[in-house]
Design a protein around this motif. Structure first.
Motif, PDB file in Angstrom:
ATOM      1  N   GLY A  19      44.751  40.752  38.474  1.00 35.36           N
ATOM      2  CA  GLY A  19      43.563  40.561  37.643  1.00 35.36           C
ATOM      3  C   GLY A  19      43.019  41.846  37.063  1.00 35.36           C
ATOM      4  N   GLN A  20      43.590  42.970  37.459  1.00 40.10           N
ATOM      5  CA  GLN A  20      43.235  44.305  36.948  1.00 40.10           C
ATOM      6  C   GLN A  20      41.749  44.606  37.120  1.00 40.10           C
ATOM      7  N   VAL A  21      41.255  44.350  38.333  1.00 36.80           N
ATOM      8  CA  VAL A  21      39.871  44.722  38.644  1.00 36.80           C
ATOM      9  C   VAL A  21      39.726  46.234  38.530  1.00 36.80           C
ATOM     10  N   ARG A  22      38.663  46.660  37.856  1.00 33.19           N
ATOM     11  CA  ARG A  22      38.407  48.086  37.664  1.00 33.19           C
ATOM     12  C   ARG A  22      36.960  48.410  38.040  1.00 33.19           C
ATOM     13  N   PRO A  23      36.655  49.687  38.287  1.00 34.60           N
ATOM     14  CA  PRO A  23      35.297  50.057  38.673  1.00 34.60           C
ATOM     15  C   PRO A  23      34.252  49.520  37.695  1.00 34.60           C
ATOM     16  N   GLY A  24      33.218  48.905  38.250  1.00 37.72           N
ATOM     17  CA  GLY A  24      32.142  48.354  37.438  1.00 37.72           C
ATOM     18  C   GLY A  24      32.351  46.935  36.968  1.00 37.72           C
ATOM     19  N   ASP A  25      33.545  46.365  37.195  1.00 35.78           N
ATOM     20  CA  ASP A  25      33.839  45.011  36.713  1.00 35.78           C
ATOM     21  C   ASP A  25      32.996  43.959  37.430  1.00 35.78           C
ATOM     22  N   THR A  26      32.772  42.856  36.715  1.00 33.04           N
ATOM     23  CA  THR A  26      32.219  41.654  37.321  1.00 33.04           C
ATOM     24  C   THR A  26      33.372  40.702  37.611  1.00 33.04           C
ATOM     25  N   VAL A  27      33.302  40.044  38.783  1.00 30.46           N
ATOM     26  CA  VAL A  27      34.400  39.209  39.257  1.00 30.46           C
ATOM     27  C   VAL A  27      33.833  37.875  39.739  1.00 30.46           C
ATOM     28  N   ALA A  28      34.524  36.785  39.426  1.00 28.00           N
ATOM     29  CA  ALA A  28      34.212  35.477  40.001  1.00 28.00           C
ATOM     30  C   ALA A  28      35.415  35.014  40.805  1.00 28.00           C
ATOM     31  N   VAL A  29      35.168  34.502  41.997  1.00 33.51           N
ATOM     32  CA  VAL A  29      36.218  33.969  42.851  1.00 33.51           C
ATOM     33  C   VAL A  29      35.909  32.513  43.130  1.00 33.51           C
ATOM     34  N   VAL A  30      36.748  31.617  42.596  1.00 34.63           N
ATOM     35  CA  VAL A  30      36.562  30.183  42.759  1.00 34.63           C
ATOM     36  C   VAL A  30      37.401  29.732  43.956  1.00 34.63           C
ATOM     37  N   GLY A  31      36.727  29.336  45.025  1.00 32.95           N
ATOM     38  CA  GLY A  31      37.405  28.943  46.254  1.00 32.95           C
ATOM     39  C   GLY A  31      37.361  30.072  47.258  1.00 32.95           C
ATOM     40  N   THR A  32      36.576  29.906  48.329  1.00 32.83           N
ATOM     41  CA  THR A  32      36.399  31.006  49.279  1.00 32.83           C
ATOM     42  C   THR A  32      36.983  30.659  50.641  1.00 32.83           C
ATOM     43  N   GLY A  33      38.208  30.137  50.617  1.00 33.13           N
ATOM     44  CA  GLY A  33      39.006  30.051  51.828  1.00 33.13           C
ATOM     45  C   GLY A  33      39.561  31.425  52.146  1.00 33.13           C
ATOM     46  N   ALA A  34      40.609  31.478  52.961  1.00 39.47           N
ATOM     47  CA  ALA A  34      41.131  32.767  53.425  1.00 39.47           C
ATOM     48  C   ALA A  34      41.595  33.656  52.282  1.00 39.47           C
ATOM     49  N   VAL A  35      42.342  33.113  51.329  1.00 40.05           N
ATOM     50  CA  VAL A  35      42.847  33.935  50.231  1.00 40.05           C
ATOM     51  C   VAL A  35      41.710  34.388  49.329  1.00 40.05           C
ATOM     52  N   GLY A  36      40.756  33.487  49.063  1.00 40.82           N
ATOM     53  CA  GLY A  36      39.598  33.872  48.269  1.00 40.82           C
ATOM     54  C   GLY A  36      38.793  34.964  48.943  1.00 40.82           C
ATOM     55  N   LEU A  37      38.606  34.845  50.261  1.00 41.78           N
ATOM     56  CA  LEU A  37      37.877  35.872  50.999  1.00 41.78           C
ATOM     57  C   LEU A  37      38.648  37.190  51.014  1.00 41.78           C
ATOM     58  N   GLY A  49      30.036  36.057  30.772  1.00 40.34           N
ATOM     59  CA  GLY A  49      31.086  35.697  31.717  1.00 40.34           C
ATOM     60  C   GLY A  49      31.596  36.930  32.430  1.00 40.34           C
ATOM     61  N   VAL A  50      32.594  36.742  33.277  1.00 39.40           N
ATOM     62  CA  VAL A  50      33.072  37.837  34.126  1.00 39.40           C
ATOM     63  C   VAL A  50      34.287  38.544  33.524  1.00 39.40           C
TER      64      VAL A  50
END
Length: 348
Positions: free
Chosen positions: A166-184, A238-239
């Motif tokens: 997903g190429q998360v970079r410093p300062g990014d906003t992130v949404a995680v849909v589904g907070t099971g083990a992989v989401g966590l 949006g994120v």
């Protein structure tokens, strides 16, 4: 020995099976000390992975001790404490040489995930590990089984297929849909790349509370107004990175709707059905959509982070069972929302 054997969609049994044997000089046999059940195993039982044959021992995660090695194994010896990677890596094919062992060509399926898929897996008292030199990791004495077992799959998947793809970079906003083990795991490892806001989205309040413990800054209870709530948290745009960690058409569709123009959509879920996306309207947003199987090439790095205390991976385990109680453990994990379960830990 005993193992959890798949007998077709909806059918499994904890039963006696032959002990694994060394079949190739690059094999090792590992006695399983600690293992866990993956959401992918639930998908297999649901019939979503038709390549899994009747009679296959399930599982692809585990920590144990080496009890036998083939003549060509040089990095491991009997008695070594190891992590079993979910990806079996020959190390010499074109994909392995390029650093993409998820598509290791050493088997006819052309994928690196073979344990509990194409060959017998880790939900057993012992497991044969092909290409042991590239598919096992030495485990430091001070790292516990409860920390290490999630380095087989969950933590690398969240990090590689979510954060890195997903190429998360410093300062990014992130949404995680589904907070099971992989989401966590994805939420936990966004911190390594400096995300400024991490929005956890789920239908389950317990999982959302766990998400805050793992590093989420905000939570949203999934419902008809989810997109509007996320937009309100992100200045209406949006994120930067939206991650799907469930594996249902509707959750991927929701995830795609949360990304801002030129945003990244990372699909981590295992899907058993086709998904329709509105590409006729999405194309103009210049979105990047990624998906795929983990390479598990980050395991050594993540192990260092776990060993130093930077990543408290043991927090993923919410329930502990004896390996012989695997049927009960499966029921708890399969009904995770009701049982407030993230991952079950099975101890031999």
């Amino acid at each position: 020995m005993k193992a959890l054997v798949y007998h077709g969609p909806g059918k499994k049994a904890w039963e006696e099976v032959p002990d694994p044997q060394i079949l190739a000089p690059t094999d090792a046999i590992v006695k399983i000390d600690t293992t866990t059940i993956c959401g992918t195993d639930l998908h297999i039982l649901g019939g979503d992975v038709p390549a899994v044959a009747d009679g296959r021992i399930l599982g692809h995660e585990g920590v144990g001790h080496v009890i036998a090695v083939g003549d060509s194994v040089t990095n491991f010896k009997v008695g070594d404490r190891v992590i079993v990677s979910c990806i079996s890596k020959c190390g010499v094919c074109e994909y392995c040489q390029k650093g993409f062992p998820d598509h290791c060509q050493a088997n006819e399926a052309g994928v690196g995930w073979i344990l509990g898929h194409m060959i017998d897996g880790t939900l057993a008292e012992q497991v044969r590990v092909p290409f042991a030199d590239g598919s096992l990791h030495h485990l430091p004495e001070h790292v516990t089984d409860e920390q290490a077992v999630f380095l087989s799959d969950s933590l690398p998947t969240g990090y590689e297929v979510g954060v890195l793809a997903g190429q998360v970079r410093p300062g990014d906003t992130v949404a995680v849909v589904g907070t099971g083990a992989v989401g966590l795991a994805a939420i936990m490892t966004t911190s390594l790349w400096g995300a400024s806001k991490v929005i956890a989205i789920d239908t389950n309040e317990f999982r959302l509370q766990k998400a805050l413990e793992f590093g989420a800054t905000d939570t949203v209870v999934s419902g008809p107004n989810t997109r509007e709530e996320v937009l309100a948290l992100t200045d209406g745009l949006g994120v930067d990175v939206a991650m799907e960690c469930v594996g249902y058409p509707e959750t991927l569709q929701l995830t795609a709707s949360l990304a801002r123009p030129r945003g990244h959509i990372a699909n981590l879920g295992v899907h058993g059905k086709p998904v329709e996306l509105p590409l006729d309207t999405m194309w103009i947003g210049n979105y990047t959509l990624t998906m795929g199987l983990v390479d598990a090439t980050s395991t050594a790095t993540l192990l260092k982070m776990v060993a130093s205390g930077k990543l408290p991976s043991e927090k993923m385990g919410t329930h502990t069972f004896a390996l012989n109680d695997i049927e009960e453990a499966w029921d708890v994990f399969a009904n995770a929302a009701k049982n407030e379960a993230i991952k079950v830990v099975l101890k031999a």
